[in-house]
Design a protein around this motif. Structure first.
Motif, PDB file in Angstrom:
ATOM      1  N   ALA A  81       0.826  -1.212   0.000  1.00 24.92           N
ATOM      2  CA  ALA A  81       0.000   0.000   0.000  1.00 24.92           C
ATOM      3  C   ALA A  81       0.862   1.265   0.000  1.00 24.92           C
ATOM      4  O   ALA A  81       0.449   2.300  -0.526  1.00 24.92           O
ATOM      5  CB  ALA A  81      -0.933  -0.006   1.206  1.00 24.92           C
ATOM      6  N   ALA A  82       2.050   1.169   0.577  1.00 20.14           N
ATOM      7  CA  ALA A  82       2.966   2.316   0.629  1.00 20.14           C
ATOM      8  C   ALA A  82       3.777   2.470  -0.654  1.00 20.14           C
ATOM      9  O   ALA A  82       4.606   3.374  -0.751  1.00 20.14           O
ATOM     10  CB  ALA A  82       3.895   2.182   1.826  1.00 20.14           C
ATOM     11  N   GLY A  83       3.565   1.598  -1.624  1.00 16.12           N
ATOM     12  CA  GLY A  83       4.297   1.707  -2.881  1.00 16.12           C
ATOM     13  C   GLY A  83       5.624   0.992  -2.892  1.00 16.12           C
ATOM     14  O   GLY A  83       6.512   1.344  -3.667  1.00 16.12           O
ATOM     15  N   GLU A  84       5.761   0.029  -1.985  1.00 11.13           N
ATOM     16  CA  GLU A  84       6.997  -0.756  -1.853  1.00 11.13           C
ATOM     17  C   GLU A  84       8.190   0.173  -1.605  1.00 11.13           C
ATOM     18  O   GLU A  84       8.018   1.260  -1.066  1.00 11.13           O
ATOM     19  CB  GLU A  84       7.181  -1.657  -3.073  1.00 11.13           C
ATOM     20  N   TYR A  85       9.379  -0.256  -1.960  1.00  8.96           N
ATOM     21  CA  TYR A  85      10.590   0.512  -1.642  1.00  8.96           C
ATOM     22  C   TYR A  85      10.522   1.941  -2.196  1.00  8.96           C
ATOM     23  O   TYR A  85      10.783   2.906  -1.473  1.00  8.96           O
ATOM     24  CB  TYR A  85      11.844  -0.203  -2.165  1.00  8.96           C
ATOM     25  N   GLU A  86      10.175   2.082  -3.464  1.00 12.88           N
ATOM     26  CA  GLU A  86      10.191   3.412  -4.086  1.00 12.88           C
ATOM     27  C   GLU A  86       9.158   4.346  -3.450  1.00 12.88           C
ATOM     28  O   GLU A  86       9.431   5.535  -3.270  1.00 12.88           O
ATOM     29  CB  GLU A  86       9.975   3.309  -5.597  1.00 12.88           C
ATOM     30  N   GLY A  87       7.993   3.819  -3.122  1.00 13.77           N
ATOM     31  CA  GLY A  87       6.979   4.638  -2.469  1.00 13.77           C
ATOM     32  C   GLY A  87       7.403   5.067  -1.074  1.00 13.77           C
ATOM     33  O   GLY A  87       7.166   6.213  -0.670  1.00 13.77           O
ATOM     34  N   ASP A 102       0.406  12.954   3.789  1.00 10.99           N
ATOM     35  CA  ASP A 102      -0.648  13.617   3.020  1.00 10.99           C
ATOM     36  C   ASP A 102      -0.228  13.911   1.580  1.00 10.99           C
ATOM     37  O   ASP A 102      -1.082  14.010   0.697  1.00 10.99           O
ATOM     38  CB  ASP A 102      -1.091  14.906   3.711  1.00 10.99           C
ATOM     39  N   LYS A 103       1.076  14.049   1.336  1.00 11.11           N
ATOM     40  CA  LYS A 103       1.579  14.305  -0.021  1.00 11.11           C
ATOM     41  C   LYS A 103       1.563  13.054  -0.903  1.00 11.11           C
ATOM     42  O   LYS A 103       1.671  13.152  -2.125  1.00 11.11           O
ATOM     43  CB  LYS A 103       3.016  14.834   0.037  1.00 11.11           C
ATOM     44  N   GLN A 104       1.452  11.889  -0.289  1.00 15.16           N
ATOM     45  CA  GLN A 104       1.520  10.633  -1.046  1.00 15.16           C
ATOM     46  C   GLN A 104       0.162  10.326  -1.679  1.00 15.16           C
ATOM     47  O   GLN A 104      -0.864  10.806  -1.229  1.00 15.16           O
ATOM     48  CB  GLN A 104       1.961   9.481  -0.139  1.00 15.16           C
ATOM     49  N   SER A 105       0.182   9.476  -2.683  1.00 14.71           N
ATOM     50  CA  SER A 105      -1.061   9.099  -3.365  1.00 14.71           C
ATOM     51  C   SER A 105      -1.676   7.845  -2.744  1.00 14.71           C
ATOM     52  O   SER A 105      -2.390   7.107  -3.406  1.00 14.71           O
ATOM     53  CB  SER A 105      -0.791   8.881  -4.861  1.00 14.71           C
ATOM     54  N   TYR A 106      -1.416   7.621  -1.471  1.00 17.52           N
ATOM     55  CA  TYR A 106      -1.971   6.473  -0.759  1.00 17.52           C
ATOM     56  C   TYR A 106      -3.488   6.621  -0.629  1.00 17.52           C
ATOM     57  O   TYR A 106      -4.008   7.740  -0.589  1.00 17.52           O
ATOM     58  CB  TYR A 106      -1.399   6.369   0.663  1.00 17.52           C
ATOM     59  N   HIS A 107      -4.164   5.503  -0.475  1.00 16.48           N
ATOM     60  CA  HIS A 107      -5.593   5.529  -0.170  1.00 16.48           C
ATOM     61  C   HIS A 107      -5.778   6.200   1.187  1.00 16.48           C
ATOM     62  O   HIS A 107      -4.941   6.051   2.086  1.00 16.48           O
ATOM     63  CB  HIS A 107      -6.166   4.110  -0.121  1.00 16.48           C
ATOM     64  N   ALA A 108      -6.876   6.919   1.345  1.00 17.08           N
ATOM     65  CA  ALA A 108      -7.148   7.640   2.598  1.00 17.08           C
ATOM     66  C   ALA A 108      -7.149   6.708   3.802  1.00 17.08           C
ATOM     67  O   ALA A 108      -6.622   7.058   4.864  1.00 17.08           O
ATOM     68  CB  ALA A 108      -8.473   8.389   2.504  1.00 17.08           C
ATOM     69  N   ASP A 109      -7.708   5.500   3.643  1.00 19.45           N
ATOM     70  CA  ASP A 109      -7.737   4.580   4.783  1.00 19.45           C
ATOM     71  C   ASP A 109      -6.340   4.115   5.161  1.00 19.45           C
ATOM     72  O   ASP A 109      -6.045   3.913   6.335  1.00 19.45           O
ATOM     73  CB  ASP A 109      -8.683   3.394   4.533  1.00 19.45           C
TER      74      ASP A 109
END
Length: 134
Positions: A16-22, A107-114
Motif C-alpha cells: 500500500a505504501a508503494g513498496e521501496y520506491e513509495g 498527506d503528499k503521497q497518493s496512498y488511499h485515505a484509509d
C-alpha cells in the motif's frame, strides 16, 4: 481475483505504501518537511547536516516495519528503537513534531485515505517508543 489482505497482514502495508520506491518518496518528503517548517527545528537539529544516511535508515526501517524486506537489518543490524534514540532528548514535543512532519509527508503521497489513517496511527508507536523524557 486476488483478495486484498488487511493492512498489517503479510506485506499488505508495504504494498500500500508503494513498496521501496513509495517508501523512499515518503521519507524524502518527510525530511524535506522537517528541514523546512519552524516547528521541526528542534528535531532537525538532532540530525546531521547531511541527511543521506538518515534517509537511508528510515527508508530501510519502514520497509521492514511495513512487512516488506528487512533492509535495515541487512545493512545496519538489528534495531531497537529506544536504544537507537536514547542519546537524544525526546519528549512529547519532539515526538509530536516528528509526527506532524510525517503527517504532512503522508498527506503528499497518493496512498488511499484509509491507509494514510492506518499508517499515522501505527507510526505513533515507534514515535512514542523513541521518547525518553517527559
Amino acid at each position: 481475483m486476488t483478495e486484498k489482505l488487511p493492512y498489517g497482514t503479510a506485506d499488505a502495508s508495504f504494498q500500500a505504501a508503494g513498496e521501496y520506491e513509495g517508501i523512499k518518496q515518503l521519507v524524502d518528503d518527510f525530511y524535506t518537511v522537517m528541514s523546512s517548517i519552524p516547528e521541526a527545528k528542534t528535531i532537525r537539529d538532532m540530525h546531521p547536516d547531511n541527511l543521506e544516511e538518515s534517509r537511508d535508515k528510515l527508508t530501510r526501517f519502514l520497509c521492514g516495519w511495513l512487512g516488506g524486506p528487512k533492509l535495515y537489518s541487512e545493512k545496519y543490524g538489528a534495531i531497537r528503537i529506544p536504544v537507537a534514540h536514547r542519546h537524544l532528548d525526546i519528549g512529547p514535543a519532539e515526538r509530536d513534531a516528528w509526527l506532524a512532519c510525517m503527517q504532512i509527508a503522508v498527506d503528499k503521497q497518493s496512498y488511499h485515505a484509509d491507509f494514510k489513517d492506518y499508517l499515522m496511527k501505527q507510526l505513533y508507536v515507534p514515535a512514542e517508543r523513541s521518547r525518553n523524557k517527559d
